[in-house]
Design a protein around this motif. Structure first.
Motif, PDB file in Angstrom:
ATOM      1  N   ILE A   1     -36.275  -7.513  44.506  1.00 36.36           N
ATOM      2  CA  ILE A   1     -35.212  -8.129  45.303  1.00 36.36           C
ATOM      3  C   ILE A   1     -33.866  -8.139  44.577  1.00 36.36           C
ATOM      4  CG2 ILE A   1     -36.836  -9.537  46.613  1.00 36.36           C
ATOM      5  CD1 ILE A   1     -35.942 -11.963  44.954  1.00 36.36           C
ATOM      6  N   TYR A   2     -33.874  -8.256  43.263  1.00 34.39           N
ATOM      7  CA  TYR A   2     -32.603  -8.320  42.540  1.00 34.39           C
ATOM      8  C   TYR A   2     -31.930  -6.953  42.493  1.00 34.39           C
ATOM      9  CZ  TYR A   2     -35.053 -12.560  41.476  1.00 34.39           C
ATOM     10  OH  TYR A   2     -35.762 -13.729  41.619  1.00 34.39           O
ATOM     11  N   GLN A   3     -32.749  -5.905  42.414  1.00 36.12           N
ATOM     12  CA  GLN A   3     -32.183  -4.561  42.474  1.00 36.12           C
ATOM     13  C   GLN A   3     -31.574  -4.287  43.852  1.00 36.12           C
ATOM     14  OE1 GLN A   3     -31.988  -3.906  39.604  1.00 36.12           O
ATOM     15  NE2 GLN A   3     -33.829  -3.330  38.496  1.00 36.12           N
ATOM     16  N   ARG A   4     -32.282  -4.686  44.887  1.00 31.71           N
ATOM     17  CA  ARG A   4     -31.745  -4.458  46.227  1.00 31.71           C
ATOM     18  C   ARG A   4     -30.477  -5.283  46.464  1.00 31.71           C
ATOM     19  NH1 ARG A   4     -37.317  -4.423  47.328  1.00 31.71           N
ATOM     20  NH2 ARG A   4     -37.307  -6.575  48.090  1.00 31.71           N
ATOM     21  N   ALA A   5     -30.448  -6.494  45.914  1.00 29.28           N
ATOM     22  CA  ALA A   5     -29.241  -7.313  46.041  1.00 29.28           C
ATOM     23  C   ALA A   5     -28.057  -6.633  45.363  1.00 29.28           C
ATOM     24  CB  ALA A   5     -29.478  -8.692  45.437  1.00 29.28           C
ATOM     25  N   LEU A   6     -28.292  -6.029  44.203  1.00 27.42           N
ATOM     26  CA  LEU A   6     -27.206  -5.366  43.480  1.00 27.42           C
ATOM     27  C   LEU A   6     -26.793  -4.078  44.176  1.00 27.42           C
ATOM     28  CD1 LEU A   6     -25.289  -5.316  41.097  1.00 27.42           C
ATOM     29  CD2 LEU A   6     -27.126  -4.306  39.705  1.00 27.42           C
ATOM     30  N   LEU A   7     -27.755  -3.313  44.677  1.00 31.73           N
ATOM     31  CA  LEU A   7     -27.416  -2.111  45.434  1.00 31.73           C
ATOM     32  C   LEU A   7     -26.579  -2.479  46.664  1.00 31.73           C
ATOM     33  CD1 LEU A   7     -30.856  -0.287  45.184  1.00 31.73           C
ATOM     34  CD2 LEU A   7     -28.699   0.556  44.225  1.00 31.73           C
TER      35      LEU A   7
ATOM     36  N   LEU B   1     -26.606 -17.262  34.468  1.00 31.09           N
ATOM     37  CA  LEU B   1     -26.058 -16.052  33.864  1.00 31.09           C
ATOM     38  C   LEU B   1     -26.186 -14.886  34.842  1.00 31.09           C
ATOM     39  CD1 LEU B   1     -24.855 -15.644  31.003  1.00 31.09           C
ATOM     40  CD2 LEU B   1     -27.015 -14.550  30.379  1.00 31.09           C
ATOM     41  N   ALA B   2     -25.140 -14.075  34.918  1.00 28.80           N
ATOM     42  CA  ALA B   2     -25.094 -12.976  35.895  1.00 28.80           C
ATOM     43  C   ALA B   2     -25.994 -11.827  35.458  1.00 28.80           C
ATOM     44  CB  ALA B   2     -23.657 -12.500  36.080  1.00 28.80           C
ATOM     45  N   MET B   3     -27.296 -12.086  35.474  1.00 31.98           N
ATOM     46  CA  MET B   3     -28.293 -11.103  35.058  1.00 31.98           C
ATOM     47  C   MET B   3     -29.556 -11.323  35.883  1.00 31.98           C
ATOM     48  SD  MET B   3     -29.706 -10.266  31.214  1.00 31.98           S
ATOM     49  CE  MET B   3     -28.496  -9.009  30.815  1.00 31.98           C
ATOM     50  N   ASP B   4     -30.229 -10.225  36.228  1.00 31.99           N
ATOM     51  CA  ASP B   4     -31.380 -10.338  37.113  1.00 31.99           C
ATOM     52  C   ASP B   4     -32.478 -11.222  36.547  1.00 31.99           C
ATOM     53  OD1 ASP B   4     -31.917  -8.438  35.134  1.00 31.99           O
ATOM     54  OD2 ASP B   4     -32.853  -6.996  36.494  1.00 31.99           O
ATOM     55  N   TYR B   5     -32.746 -11.140  35.243  1.00 31.61           N
ATOM     56  CA  TYR B   5     -33.818 -11.957  34.681  1.00 31.61           C
ATOM     57  C   TYR B   5     -33.526 -13.443  34.853  1.00 31.61           C
ATOM     58  CZ  TYR B   5     -37.198 -14.087  31.610  1.00 31.61           C
ATOM     59  OH  TYR B   5     -38.199 -14.882  31.126  1.00 31.61           O
ATOM     60  N   ASN B   6     -32.270 -13.824  34.706  1.00 30.15           N
ATOM     61  CA  ASN B   6     -31.915 -15.232  34.829  1.00 30.15           C
ATOM     62  C   ASN B   6     -32.053 -15.718  36.265  1.00 30.15           C
ATOM     63  OD1 ASN B   6     -30.355 -13.942  32.457  1.00 30.15           O
ATOM     64  ND2 ASN B   6     -30.453 -16.101  31.962  1.00 30.15           N
ATOM     65  N   LEU B   7     -31.743 -14.864  37.227  1.00 31.12           N
ATOM     66  CA  LEU B   7     -32.014 -15.203  38.628  1.00 31.12           C
ATOM     67  C   LEU B   7     -33.511 -15.368  38.863  1.00 31.12           C
ATOM     68  CD1 LEU B   7     -29.523 -12.694  40.244  1.00 31.12           C
ATOM     69  CD2 LEU B   7     -29.371 -15.174  40.456  1.00 31.12           C
ATOM     70  N   TYR B   8     -34.275 -14.473  38.307  1.00 24.79           N
ATOM     71  CA  TYR B   8     -35.737 -14.516  38.409  1.00 24.79           C
ATOM     72  C   TYR B   8     -36.281 -15.815  37.820  1.00 24.79           C
ATOM     73  CZ  TYR B   8     -40.523 -12.624  37.545  1.00 24.79           C
ATOM     74  OH  TYR B   8     -41.877 -12.377  37.479  1.00 24.79           O
ATOM     75  N   ALA B   9     -35.713 -16.232  36.673  1.00 25.33           N
ATOM     76  CA  ALA B   9     -36.165 -17.455  36.031  1.00 25.33           C
ATOM     77  C   ALA B   9     -35.827 -18.686  36.867  1.00 25.33           C
ATOM     78  CB  ALA B   9     -35.541 -17.574  34.640  1.00 25.33           C
ATOM     79  N   VAL B  10     -34.646 -18.711  37.451  1.00 31.09           N
ATOM     80  CA  VAL B  10     -34.225 -19.870  38.239  1.00 31.09           C
ATOM     81  C   VAL B  10     -34.981 -19.943  39.561  1.00 31.09           C
ATOM     82  CG1 VAL B  10     -32.280 -20.768  39.591  1.00 31.09           C
ATOM     83  CG2 VAL B  10     -31.964 -20.173  37.191  1.00 31.09           C
ATOM     84  N   GLN B  11     -35.167 -18.795  40.214  1.00 33.69           N
ATOM     85  CA  GLN B  11     -35.757 -18.811  41.541  1.00 33.69           C
ATOM     86  C   GLN B  11     -37.273 -18.977  41.523  1.00 33.69           C
ATOM     87  OE1 GLN B  11     -34.100 -15.165  43.153  1.00 33.69           O
ATOM     88  NE2 GLN B  11     -32.532 -16.307  44.264  1.00 33.69           N
ATOM     89  N   SER B  12     -37.935 -18.394  40.543  1.00 36.17           N
ATOM     90  CA  SER B  12     -39.407 -18.468  40.572  1.00 36.17           C
ATOM     91  C   SER B  12     -40.012 -18.693  39.195  1.00 36.17           C
ATOM     92  CB  SER B  12     -39.992 -17.201  41.205  1.00 36.17           C
ATOM     93  OG  SER B  12     -39.655 -16.059  40.442  1.00 36.17           O
TER      94      SER B  12
ATOM     95  N   HIS C   1     -31.871  -5.138  34.496  1.00 34.72           N
ATOM     96  CA  HIS C   1     -32.916  -4.328  33.881  1.00 34.72           C
ATOM     97  C   HIS C   1     -33.523  -3.460  34.988  1.00 34.72           C
ATOM     98  CE1 HIS C   1     -32.542  -8.026  31.530  1.00 34.72           C
ATOM     99  NE2 HIS C   1     -33.001  -7.357  30.480  1.00 34.72           N
ATOM    100  N   PHE C   2     -34.184  -2.386  34.626  1.00 37.91           N
ATOM    101  CA  PHE C   2     -34.858  -1.582  35.645  1.00 37.91           C
ATOM    102  C   PHE C   2     -36.260  -2.145  35.870  1.00 37.91           C
ATOM    103  CE2 PHE C   2     -31.980   2.173  34.499  1.00 37.91           C
ATOM    104  CZ  PHE C   2     -31.120   1.865  35.540  1.00 37.91           C
ATOM    105  N   ALA C   3     -36.302  -3.380  36.343  1.00 38.76           N
ATOM    106  CA  ALA C   3     -37.560  -4.074  36.590  1.00 38.76           C
ATOM    107  C   ALA C   3     -37.644  -4.446  38.064  1.00 38.76           C
ATOM    108  CB  ALA C   3     -37.657  -5.331  35.726  1.00 38.76           C
ATOM    109  N   SER C   4     -38.847  -4.568  38.574  1.00 37.17           N
ATOM    110  CA  SER C   4     -39.064  -4.890  39.994  1.00 37.17           C
ATOM    111  C   SER C   4     -39.519  -6.333  40.166  1.00 37.17           C
ATOM    112  CB  SER C   4     -40.097  -3.925  40.597  1.00 37.17           C
ATOM    113  OG  SER C   4     -39.586  -2.621  40.644  1.00 37.17           O
TER     114      SER C   4
END
Length: 318
Positions: free
Chosen positions: A273-279, A213-224, A265-268
């Motif tokens: 890394i997900y915020q920087r990827a989106l920026l 899913l195109a959302m930072d939390y889901n990337l976070y879940a898949v990667q780590s 989300h505004f989470a670090s």
């Protein structure tokens, strides 16, 4: 943004970037406002109402099906509310959209999945009150009020955890004159209306051969595994996330140009890394000639300006 297409004309490539909760932690709110200004982008901030309700007034909140004064994301301190109001004011004055992420973020079978239309209406009414009365509740009455009337400003939202009975939700949403819902999931396609509301679902994107899913939390879940991962892997994960977002945009540009939706989300998580990827994505794509980085309400404006024949053509029907 009401610009109807001529016969046979290709649409812009819309990219819609939104943020759930829209709290002020870690400085990301300001970072994305500044990026949007630099890149001619308009963003959607889905505010959680309890971020404008101080902890000592928590009992003002009566969440459906839960104990009075409870919230799965807590409440706010007055000092933080000062900053929250400042960021919301700056965002609104810059032309960004304020939507709702509702209040206490209750997920699961005892959360929003169990709510009736009356429950949703109660949650929305309370959101309106918390945003309207934030100065009185916090004691910060010397500060300027927010520059918008919340009942008129909110035209759509995203539910906690993308959950909720659609029939009940949509009855409530329509009663407030909303235009869209961004709570679904699906594939990249031109949006349709359901129950009078534009449906803007988060799509799956390819991340290392997996649909995520195109959302930072889901990337976070898949990667780590939704836990902080090793620092040595974070640069690689950041590049992977940025490439996944950019591939989604490029794929749509080459094909039917269906809008690309990205939620954050505004989470670090994993060091931001997900915020920087989106920026980085915003820097690379939002100023491209064919691309328009817009809010959900702006996309709804554009869709409403098209003829039924144009929308059928975009969806691949004759």
């Amino acid at each position: 943004m009401r610009c109807s297409l001529a016969d046979g004309e290709r649409p812009p490539q819309f990219v819609v970037i939104s943020f759930d909760g829209a709290g002020v932690g870690n400085g990301w709110f300001r970072a994305f406002r500044e990026s949007a200004a630099r890149n001619r982008a308009t963003l959607t901030f889905f505010l959680s109402g309890v971020y404008l309700l101080p902890s000592d007034h928590r009992r003002l909140y009566r969440p459906p099906g839960h104990r009075r004064g409870s919230s799965d994301i807590g409440f706010q301190r007055p000092a933080r509310m000062r900053l929250q109001a400042r960021e919301l004011t700056a965002a609104w004055n810059a032309g960004h959209e304020i939507g709702t992420h509702f209040n206490g973020h209750f997920c699961g079978s005892r959360g929003v999945n169990s709510w009736s239309a009356a429950d949703w209406r109660s949650e929305i009414r309370q959101f309106h009150r918390f945003v309207t009365d934030w100065r009185r509740n916090s004691g910060l009455t010397h500060l300027p009020d927010l520059p918008f009337r919340v009942r008129e400003a909110i035209r759509g939202g995203r539910t906690p955890c993308l959950q909720g009975d659609r029939q009940a939700m949509f009855r409530a949403f329509r009663s407030y004159g909303w235009r869209y819902d961004a709570s679904g999931t699906g594939v990249a396609a031109w949006p349709r209306k359901r129950a009078g509301l534009w449906q803007f679902p988060l799509p799956g994107i390819d991340v290392g051969g997996r649909q995520v899913l195109a959302m930072d939390y889901n990337l976070y879940a898949v990667q780590s595994g939704a836990r902080p991962g090793p620092r040595r892997l974070r640069d690689r994960w950041e590049r992977q996330a940025g490439r996944a977002y950019e591939r989604a945009v490029e794929r749509s540009l080459r094909t039917d140009r269906a809008p690309v939706f990205i939620g954050h989300h505004f989470a670090s998580w994993n060091g931001g890394i997900y915020q920087r990827a989106l920026l980085g994505l915003m820097d690379r794509v939002c100023t491209r000639q064919e691309v328009r980085c817009v809010s959900f309400e702006q996309l709804a404006d554009w869709l409403d300006a098209q003829t039924p024949a144009t929308l059928a053509r975009l969806r691949g029907r004759t």
